[in-house]
Design an enzyme around this catalytic site. Structure first.
Site, PDB file in Angstrom:
ATOM      1  N   SER A 180      -9.606   1.528   2.957  1.00 18.64           N
ATOM      2  CA  SER A 180      -8.825   2.373   2.084  1.00 18.64           C
ATOM      3  C   SER A 180      -7.720   1.598   1.355  1.00 18.64           C
ATOM      4  O   SER A 180      -7.049   2.141   0.485  1.00 18.64           O
ATOM      5  CB  SER A 180      -8.176   3.498   2.902  1.00 18.64           C
ATOM      6  OG  SER A 180      -7.251   2.976   3.846  1.00 18.64           O
TER       7      SER A 180
ATOM      8  N   SER B  83     -10.134  -0.743   7.029  1.00 16.59           N
ATOM      9  CA  SER B  83      -9.451  -0.555   5.747  1.00 16.59           C
ATOM     10  C   SER B  83      -8.799  -1.802   5.177  1.00 16.59           C
ATOM     11  O   SER B  83      -8.346  -1.794   4.039  1.00 16.59           O
ATOM     12  CB  SER B  83      -8.398   0.549   5.875  1.00 16.59           C
ATOM     13  OG  SER B  83      -9.022   1.799   5.982  1.00 16.59           O
TER      14      SER B  83
ATOM     15  N   LYS C 149       0.848  -1.192   0.000  1.00 21.18           N
ATOM     16  CA  LYS C 149       0.000   0.000   0.000  1.00 21.18           C
ATOM     17  C   LYS C 149       0.883   1.242   0.000  1.00 21.18           C
ATOM     18  O   LYS C 149       1.959   1.255   0.609  1.00 21.18           O
ATOM     19  CB  LYS C 149      -0.902  -0.029   1.240  1.00 21.18           C
ATOM     20  CG  LYS C 149      -1.964   1.058   1.301  1.00 21.18           C
ATOM     21  CD  LYS C 149      -2.847   0.854   2.515  1.00 21.18           C
ATOM     22  CE  LYS C 149      -3.912   1.927   2.663  1.00 21.18           C
ATOM     23  NZ  LYS C 149      -4.781   1.688   3.844  1.00 21.18           N
TER      24      LYS C 149
END
Length: 498
Positions: A162, A186, A81
């Protein structure tokens, strides 16, 4: 065997036999990213590919040829990420143009661990900007740097937030495994919406050092994979006590040398699972509910004892209480992170980020920056407002919430539909494992989440693995269905989360 869709154990067998090299595997993923992420369905899940990935793979192939292997991740490509720092030619931006040119001064601790385990850092995955803590109206999976991540099952479905890019990339086989982060949902949200396995570890099991933060009391990184076994392998490599993250000290007593040893596909006799229906099942839509009920029956068929309902007394209060913990901690923790970047970034504080955004309203303020402004207005963690929020979060999630029902019913874990238990688990700092549970009539993925006490990853992984092996629900997404099974009809939904 399609190497892009193979498991880690299958890849290691092929590489050990000389049938595959890490260079060949890495190049296959780069081509697949070009085919499905940059063109074709344009999933937009990968922000950038590591220009050093092939060179790293070559070095690892030479090690293997010399008779040295670092373990199960040796030569395996991993996506990170975009809020996880790497001290290479990759950028670490949290999806924001404010940090688009930022090269981190050092690797995050978990990246150091992955490199030591032989992983190839393939690139950075797109994400909801600032881990969905910029504003209240940011679409899940959107960032000013990378644009909108697309769900590979249907572009009309949310990709979840996210850690959207990490989950989508795993679902579409653009990498073997990926790392995401979670503050409150997330990891669980994108895993649910993209039919992949996700692990949200106990806070303190995985170091947060070198990760763009939201709130230290809830932040953690965790794995995404297409199988529970692959997720367990990645989690093993990521864990370790880190002097820069005091919360990891406790992990010395709990982190095993290999989480795979807890995977057992046999029956689940002797395990007691609670189903917290009150409040937590209110958000399960009519199309998903039959899938969830079928998953619960499958657990019972495996021999688990289901206590249904096993309601959490504070469930409504957790949903209704407005906690300011993340607002207060975000300002403190982000300012610390940005200051540590030194000359590597033009923004050194939350105030600088806000001003950067104001200077580029068309690019940066498309959805506003309400949360950034609210966090900047806070006045420090010594205030009574912060103390009250933190105390209430602990009381509602742990003391009067999860702990009593686990003790009263003698439960090994709680079972939730999708990401329904994300907020209460996040506030408690407790672990969750989510696994594909099937698909709604319209083809939308549905996940099943197991949540337990702190450091209960072993039992959660056992539950998830047994359920996965017994049901084998996961199927290939529509966007890449030429290489797999085509899903059924489609629908739309949304559930962005920080």
């Amino acid at each position: 065997m399609n190497p892009c869709e193979a498991t880690i154990v299958e890849l290691q067998a092929a590489m050990s036999a000389g049938a595959l090299t890490s260079v060949e595997l890495t190049r296959a993923f780069v081509r697949r990213i070009e085919t499905y992420d940059r063109s074709g369905p344009r999933l937009n899940s990968v922000l950038e590919v590591n220009p050093d990935a092939i060179e790293t793979a070559e070095a690892l192939d030479r090690e293997r040829a010399a008779g040295r292997s670092r373990g199960l991740l040796h030569g395996v490509p991993v996506l990170l990420k975009d809020n996880i720092a790497t001290a290479d030619r990759l950028h670490t931006s949290a999806g924001s143009l404010a940090l688009a040119d930022c090269i981190a001064p050092r690797d995050a601790f978990l990246v150091t661990r992955l490199r030591a385990a032989g992983a190839v850092i393939l690139g950075k995955a797109n994400m909801t900007e600032w881990a969905n803590y910029m504003t209240t109206d940011m679409p899940a999976g959107y960032s000013s740097r990378g644009g909108q991540v697309v769900n590979p099952y249907d572009p009309r479905l949310t990709p979840g937030g996210s850690s959207s890019g990490s989950a989508v990339a795993v679902a579409a086989a653009l990498c073997t495994v990926a790392v995401g982060t979670e503050t409150s949902g997330s990891i669980l949200s994108p895993a649910h919406h993209n039919s992949v396995v996700g692990i949200k570890p106990t806070v303190g099991l995985v170091s947060r050092d070198g990760i763009v933060p939201i709130a230290a009391s809830q932040d953690t990184a965790g794995p995404f994979a297409r199988t529970v076994e692959d997720a367990a392998i990645l989690l093993t490599a990521m864990t370790g006590a880190d002097r820069r993250d005091r919360a990891t000290r406790a992990s010395r007593a709990y982190a095993p040398p290999d989480y795979r040893r807890f995977l057992d596909a046999r029956r689940l006799e002797g395990l007691r699972l609670g189903v917290p229906r009150a409040v937590f099942f209110e958000g399960v839509n009519a199309a998903e509910l039959p899938v969830v009920e079928g998953a619960l029956r499958a657990l019972a068929d495996l021999g688990a004892t289901l206590i249904d309902p096993a309601d959490i007394a504070t469930a409504r209060e957790v949903a209704d209480f407005r906690s300011d913990v993340m607002l207060y901690e975000f300002k403190r923790d982000l300012n610390r992170y940005l200051r540590a970047l030194g000359a590597g970034t033009p923004v050194r504080s939350l105030r600088d980020v806000i001003r950067f955004n104001e200077g580029r309203p068309r690019e940066m303020l498309r959805f506003g920056q309400m949360r950034l402004l609210a966090a900047h207005a806070t006045s420090g963690l010594s205030t009574s407002a912060y103390a009250h929020s933190r105390d209430e979060d602990i009381r509602l999630s742990r003391t009067d919430g999860i702990d009593p029902v686990l003790e009263r019913e003698r439960l090994d874990a709680l079972v939730f539909a999708g990401r329904a238990g994300a907020a209460i688990g996040a506030k408690a700092g407790y672990p969750s494992v989510i696994v594909p549970a099937g698909y709604a009539r319209e083809g939308a993925p549905v996940g099943l989440t197991f949540l337990g006490r702190a450091w209960s990853e072993p039992v959660l992984l056992r539950l998830a693995h047994a359920f996965e092996r017994a049901t084998l629900h996961r199927r290939t997404p529509a966007a890449v269905a030429g290489e797999g099974i085509t899903p059924g009809p489609r629908t739309a939904s949304s559930s962005p989360s920080p």
